[in-house]
Design a protein around this motif. Structure first.
Motif, PDB file in Angstrom:
ATOM      1  N   ARG A   1       4.200  -6.471   0.244  1.00  0.00           N
ATOM      2  CA  ARG A   1       3.737  -7.783   0.730  1.00  0.00           C
ATOM      3  C   ARG A   1       2.844  -8.316  -0.451  1.00  0.00           C
ATOM      4  NH1 ARG A   1       7.508  -9.697   2.746  1.00  0.00           N
ATOM      5  NH2 ARG A   1       8.431  -7.335   2.424  1.00  0.00           N
ATOM      6  N   THR A   2       2.705  -9.501  -0.728  1.00  0.00           N
ATOM      7  CA  THR A   2       1.993 -10.142  -1.660  1.00  0.00           C
ATOM      8  C   THR A   2       0.700 -10.342  -1.023  1.00  0.00           C
ATOM      9  OG1 THR A   2       2.520 -12.627  -1.073  1.00  0.00           O
ATOM     10  CG2 THR A   2       4.006 -11.446  -2.861  1.00  0.00           C
ATOM     11  N   LEU A   3      -0.467 -10.740  -1.798  1.00  0.00           N
ATOM     12  CA  LEU A   3      -1.549 -10.962  -1.602  1.00  0.00           C
ATOM     13  C   LEU A   3      -1.772 -12.096  -0.542  1.00  0.00           C
ATOM     14  CD1 LEU A   3      -4.605 -10.353  -1.219  1.00  0.00           C
ATOM     15  CD2 LEU A   3      -5.000 -11.486  -3.274  1.00  0.00           C
ATOM     16  N   ALA A   4      -0.934 -13.018  -0.777  1.00  0.00           N
ATOM     17  CA  ALA A   4      -0.890 -14.584  -0.032  1.00  0.00           C
ATOM     18  C   ALA A   4      -0.214 -14.157   1.299  1.00  0.00           C
ATOM     19  CB  ALA A   4       0.058 -15.307  -0.799  1.00  0.00           C
TER      20      ALA A   4
ATOM     21  N   THR B   1     -14.111 -10.048  -2.339  1.00  0.00           N
ATOM     22  CA  THR B   1     -14.194  -9.739  -0.952  1.00  0.00           C
ATOM     23  C   THR B   1     -15.758  -8.836  -1.012  1.00  0.00           C
ATOM     24  OG1 THR B   1     -13.014  -7.744  -1.183  1.00  0.00           O
ATOM     25  CG2 THR B   1     -12.171  -9.586  -0.391  1.00  0.00           C
ATOM     26  N   ARG B   2     -16.275  -8.456  -2.316  1.00  0.00           N
ATOM     27  CA  ARG B   2     -17.470  -7.767  -2.264  1.00  0.00           C
ATOM     28  C   ARG B   2     -18.746  -8.245  -1.652  1.00  0.00           C
ATOM     29  NH1 ARG B   2     -18.394  -3.520  -6.173  1.00  0.00           N
ATOM     30  NH2 ARG B   2     -16.498  -4.177  -7.101  1.00  0.00           N
ATOM     31  N   THR B   3     -18.747  -9.693  -2.150  1.00  0.00           N
ATOM     32  CA  THR B   3     -19.871 -10.141  -1.218  1.00  0.00           C
ATOM     33  C   THR B   3     -20.095 -10.171   0.208  1.00  0.00           C
ATOM     34  OG1 THR B   3     -20.189 -11.523  -3.089  1.00  0.00           O
ATOM     35  CG2 THR B   3     -21.139 -12.489  -0.948  1.00  0.00           C
ATOM     36  N   ASP B   4     -18.743 -10.262   0.817  1.00  0.00           N
ATOM     37  CA  ASP B   4     -18.149 -10.271   2.252  1.00  0.00           C
ATOM     38  C   ASP B   4     -18.813  -8.746   2.768  1.00  0.00           C
ATOM     39  OD1 ASP B   4     -17.478 -13.037   2.100  1.00  0.00           O
ATOM     40  OD2 ASP B   4     -15.438 -12.370   2.031  1.00  0.00           O
ATOM     41  N   ILE B   5     -18.291  -7.675   1.921  1.00  0.00           N
ATOM     42  CA  ILE B   5     -18.763  -6.404   2.524  1.00  0.00           C
ATOM     43  C   ILE B   5     -20.365  -6.376   2.578  1.00  0.00           C
ATOM     44  CG2 ILE B   5     -18.465  -3.983   2.060  1.00  0.00           C
ATOM     45  CD1 ILE B   5     -15.757  -4.355   0.687  1.00  0.00           C
TER      46      ILE B   5
ATOM     47  N   ARG C   1      -6.197  -4.133  -8.905  1.00  0.00           N
ATOM     48  CA  ARG C   1      -4.848  -3.770  -8.526  1.00  0.00           C
ATOM     49  C   ARG C   1      -4.971  -3.214  -7.041  1.00  0.00           C
ATOM     50  NH1 ARG C   1      -2.083   0.702 -12.097  1.00  0.00           N
ATOM     51  NH2 ARG C   1      -0.529   0.344 -10.524  1.00  0.00           N
ATOM     52  N   ALA C   2      -4.181  -3.724  -6.350  1.00  0.00           N
ATOM     53  CA  ALA C   2      -4.336  -3.600  -4.588  1.00  0.00           C
ATOM     54  C   ALA C   2      -4.157  -2.092  -4.441  1.00  0.00           C
ATOM     55  CB  ALA C   2      -3.381  -4.367  -4.106  1.00  0.00           C
ATOM     56  N   ASP C   3      -3.322  -1.431  -5.299  1.00  0.00           N
ATOM     57  CA  ASP C   3      -2.836  -0.195  -4.909  1.00  0.00           C
ATOM     58  C   ASP C   3      -3.075   0.864  -6.080  1.00  0.00           C
ATOM     59  OD1 ASP C   3      -1.890  -0.218  -2.076  1.00  0.00           O
ATOM     60  OD2 ASP C   3      -0.582  -1.597  -3.012  1.00  0.00           O
TER      61      ASP C   3
ATOM     62  N   GLU D   1      -5.897   2.312   5.182  1.00  0.00           N
ATOM     63  CA  GLU D   1      -4.585   2.427   4.503  1.00  0.00           C
ATOM     64  C   GLU D   1      -4.716   1.473   3.306  1.00  0.00           C
ATOM     65  OE1 GLU D   1      -0.940   2.703   6.689  1.00  0.00           O
ATOM     66  OE2 GLU D   1      -2.042   3.423   8.334  1.00  0.00           O
ATOM     67  N   ARG D   2      -5.438   0.329   3.482  1.00  0.00           N
ATOM     68  CA  ARG D   2      -5.376  -0.559   2.175  1.00  0.00           C
ATOM     69  C   ARG D   2      -6.731  -0.608   1.547  1.00  0.00           C
ATOM     70  NH1 ARG D   2      -0.756  -3.491   1.850  1.00  0.00           N
ATOM     71  NH2 ARG D   2      -1.295  -3.457  -0.363  1.00  0.00           N
ATOM     72  N   ARG D   3      -7.577   0.310   1.246  1.00  0.00           N
ATOM     73  CA  ARG D   3      -8.732   0.254   1.032  1.00  0.00           C
ATOM     74  C   ARG D   3      -9.279  -0.615  -0.085  1.00  0.00           C
ATOM     75  NH1 ARG D   3     -12.245   4.836   2.127  1.00  0.00           N
ATOM     76  NH2 ARG D   3     -12.938   4.789  -0.156  1.00  0.00           N
ATOM     77  N   PRO D   4      -8.463  -0.954  -1.186  1.00  0.00           N
ATOM     78  CA  PRO D   4      -8.962  -2.038  -1.932  1.00  0.00           C
ATOM     79  C   PRO D   4      -9.125  -3.495  -1.474  1.00  0.00           C
ATOM     80  CG  PRO D   4      -7.188  -0.692  -2.937  1.00  0.00           C
ATOM     81  CD  PRO D   4      -7.251  -0.367  -1.436  1.00  0.00           C
ATOM     82  N   LEU D   5      -8.353  -3.855  -0.501  1.00  0.00           N
ATOM     83  CA  LEU D   5      -8.267  -5.120   0.383  1.00  0.00           C
ATOM     84  C   LEU D   5      -9.131  -4.951   1.667  1.00  0.00           C
ATOM     85  CD1 LEU D   5      -4.333  -5.710   0.301  1.00  0.00           C
ATOM     86  CD2 LEU D   5      -6.280  -6.324  -1.424  1.00  0.00           C
ATOM     87  N   ALA D   6      -9.818  -4.031   1.952  1.00  0.00           N
ATOM     88  CA  ALA D   6     -10.484  -3.736   3.227  1.00  0.00           C
ATOM     89  C   ALA D   6     -11.299  -4.911   3.368  1.00  0.00           C
ATOM     90  CB  ALA D   6     -11.140  -2.358   3.343  1.00  0.00           C
ATOM     91  N   GLY D   7     -12.049  -5.281   2.438  1.00  0.00           N
ATOM     92  CA  GLY D   7     -13.311  -6.362   2.505  1.00  0.00           C
ATOM     93  C   GLY D   7     -12.632  -7.789   2.952  1.00  0.00           C
TER      94      GLY D   7
END
Length: 321
Positions: A210-213, A284-288, A319-321, A246-252
């Motif tokens: 899946r894309t980020l969008a 997402t860094r600020t949100d975390i 990179r997401a993965d 499972e998607r740690r880079p996108l966890a935020g």
């Protein structure tokens, strides 16, 4: 409804507007001439503008249909914090214009309905028939309205409609499109219960194709559902946990929701993620960090304060993965 000045006007040479009848804001009128971009000479049109703007917005010829709309709109006030019963009264007022052949009336009705909370839409006793909603979804000339039609189908469709929604969402997943995706997922969640959440989690949150969008569209649907229907949060939070693991880079991407729902179970994972130096979606860094600072657990707040200020290296790519 929000315009400071509403007038019936005559368009003269070079698109200059001359007000003839004021419905609102005559006391605010001071400039002798204000242009209407693209205005055609000789027409009587309904025009609006806010006091600080230097040009008009035209709403088309001032014909009987437009007069009827103006008569309904003028007495109405904002609904930002209205009671649900007030919302239902407003939706009743515009329901018969949904899908109206005159796009001015149809879009006005759509705008009122589209601003209602999903919770209010779910409680409606009166909505357009599913056959009408499918017909409007198929109308390519008014694509922006489709989101509302999908959501209404989710709340008020028949079992056959829900089966059709499921198939349409499967097709969207196979094709990789994100048009109306959040609304389609909302419809699937409204009519599909736990099975729908499993499908959305597997196909959109955990699928690495899946894309980020697409992921963000799915999360937007889950966010609204969890916020407006608290009984659904437990399952959604479990899906979020799978996503974070499972998607740690996108966890935020789910940090704001978790903080808003006062769910603090993620703080050890978020703190470890920031300390690890692993790549994460920069936005997402600020949100975390805000999640950790808001957490009632002192270790989470102290850990957030001890983290170095994030610094991006020029040319760094995520990179997401």
């Amino acid at each position: 409804m929000a315009a400071d000045i509403i007038a019936v006007a005559s368009v003269q040479g070079d698109g200059v507007v001359v007000p003839l009848i004021f419905h609102r804001g005559e006391e605010l009128w001071s400039e002798p001439e204000i242009p209407l971009p693209g205005g055609k000479e000789g027409r009587r049109v309904l025009v609006t503008r806010n006091r600080e703007l230097k040009s008009w917005t035209s709403h088309g010829s001032y014909d009987p249909a437009m007069r009827s709309l103006v008569e309904r709109v003028l007495p109405l006030g904002p609904l930002a914090a209205a009671l649900d019963s007030v919302w239902h009264d407003r939706l009743d007022l515009f329901e018969n214009d949904l899908g109206h052949p005159d796009p001015r009336l149809a879009s006005s009705a759509w705008a009122v309905w589209a601003n209602a909370l999903q919770r209010v839409l779910a409680e409606r006793n009166s909505v357009p028939e599913p056959e009408e909603l499918w017909k409007w979804i198929a109308d390519d000339s008014r694509p922006i309205e489709n989101n509302l039609w999908w959501i209404l189908l989710g709340f008020h469709g028949t079992p056959a409609d829900h089966a059709r929604i499921t198939e349409r969402l499967k097709d969207a997943w196979k094709d990789g499109g994100d048009e109306h995706l959040s609304a389609m997922i909302s419809a699937r969640l409204a009519g599909g219960g736990d099975d729908a959440l499993v499908q959305v989690t597997a196909h959109y949150l955990l699928d690495r194709e899946r894309t980020l969008a697409e992921i963000q569209e799915a999360l937007a649907a889950l966010s609204v559902r969890g916020s407006e229907f608290p009984a659904t949060r437990t399952g959604i939070i479990k899906s979020y946990e799978q996503f974070r693991k499972e998607r740690r880079p996108l966890a935020g991407l789910v940090a704001k929701d978790l903080a808003g729902w006062k769910n603090w179970d993620a703080w050890p994972d978020y703190l470890e993620l920031l300390r690890s130096g692993e790549p994460i979606l920069p936005s997402t860094r600020t949100d975390i960090l805000e999640y950790l600072k808001s957490c009632p657990v002192k270790k989470a707040r102290d850990g957030a304060r001890a983290l170095p200020m994030p610094r991006r290296v020029r040319g760094e790519r995520f990179r997401a993965d």
